[in-house]
Design a protein around this motif. Structure first.
Motif, PDB file in Angstrom:
ATOM      1  N   MET A  54      -8.311  -4.079  -5.258  1.00 23.03           N
ATOM      2  CA  MET A  54      -9.341  -4.997  -5.214  1.00 23.03           C
ATOM      3  C   MET A  54     -10.483  -4.496  -5.904  1.00 23.03           C
ATOM      4  O   MET A  54     -11.294  -3.517  -5.321  1.00 23.03           O
ATOM      5  N   CYS A 114     -14.134  -3.946  -4.516  1.00 24.61           N
ATOM      6  CA  CYS A 114     -14.106  -3.733  -2.708  1.00 24.61           C
ATOM      7  C   CYS A 114     -14.614  -2.390  -2.479  1.00 24.61           C
ATOM      8  O   CYS A 114     -13.875  -1.516  -2.779  1.00 24.61           O
ATOM      9  N   CYS A 168     -11.582  -0.635  -0.500  1.00 21.86           N
ATOM     10  CA  CYS A 168     -10.643  -0.198  -1.570  1.00 21.86           C
ATOM     11  C   CYS A 168     -10.981   1.170  -2.081  1.00 21.86           C
ATOM     12  O   CYS A 168     -10.306   1.989  -2.513  1.00 21.86           O
ATOM     13  N   HIS A 184      -5.524  -4.163   0.584  1.00 23.56           N
ATOM     14  CA  HIS A 184      -6.673  -5.125   0.661  1.00 23.56           C
ATOM     15  C   HIS A 184      -6.179  -6.412   1.271  1.00 23.56           C
ATOM     16  O   HIS A 184      -5.392  -7.183   0.572  1.00 23.56           O
ATOM     17  N   HIS A 194     -12.925  -6.804   3.375  1.00 30.19           N
ATOM     18  CA  HIS A 194     -11.588  -5.826   3.444  1.00 30.19           C
ATOM     19  C   HIS A 194     -11.409  -5.853   5.048  1.00 30.19           C
ATOM     20  O   HIS A 194     -12.208  -4.952   5.831  1.00 30.19           O
TER      21      HIS A 194
HETATM   22 ZN    ZN Z   1     -10.559  -3.868  -0.372  1.00 32.40          ZN
END
Ligand code: ZN
Ligand code: 5GP
Length: 114
Positions: free
Chosen positions: A1, A4, A7, A46, A98
């Motif tokens: 993602m 994010c 991430c 994710h 997340h």
């Molecule tokens: Zn993420």
């Protein structure tokens, strides 16, 4: 993602103070700790929220629990005790979308939930 933050931490694009890592999970110190020990445990995959964990992904929850055991040993708070929290959506206080588990300890957690 792409946008994010967790991430990006998993990919090493944003630095973190890593506490524990395995094939499925990364754990790192929270940037704004609410206790002497405050570690965030995130799956590398994710998944936005607890509500998004599909039945065939339930193994990721077990891996987060295994990681929590490892983090508690590493931080030397397993015997004294600690608290784990997963916030979900707005009323739950989730800010980063997340999936993650907070592991808090290193002091007596007197405060009640909520
Ligand atoms: Zn993420
Ligand atoms: P939530 O409120 O979503 O359950 O918790 C998100 C947590 O992530 C917060 O405790 C916040 O301090 C932590 N956090 C947010 N951004 C970063 C970051 O860039 N690095 C680290 N280490 N923690 C972060």
């Amino acid at each position: 993602m792409p946008d994010c933050i967790f991430c990006k931490i998993v990919k090493g694009e944003i630095p973190c103070a890593k506490v524990y890592e395995d094939d499925a999970v990364l754990a790192f110190d929270d940037i704004q700790p609410m206790a002497p020990v405050h570690v965030v445990i995130v799956p590398k995959m994710h998944i936005p929220t607890l509500m998004d964990v599909e039945a065939n992904q339930s193994g990721v929850i077990a891996q987060m629990v295994q990681a929590a055991q490892n983090v508690a040993q590493i931080k030397q708070i397993a015997a004294r005790g600690f608290r784990t929290v997963i916030n979900c959506n707005s009323d739950g206080g989730q800010v980063v979308f997340h999936l993650h588990m907070h592991l808090l300890g290193g002091r007596k957690l007197e405060d009640q939930l909520g």
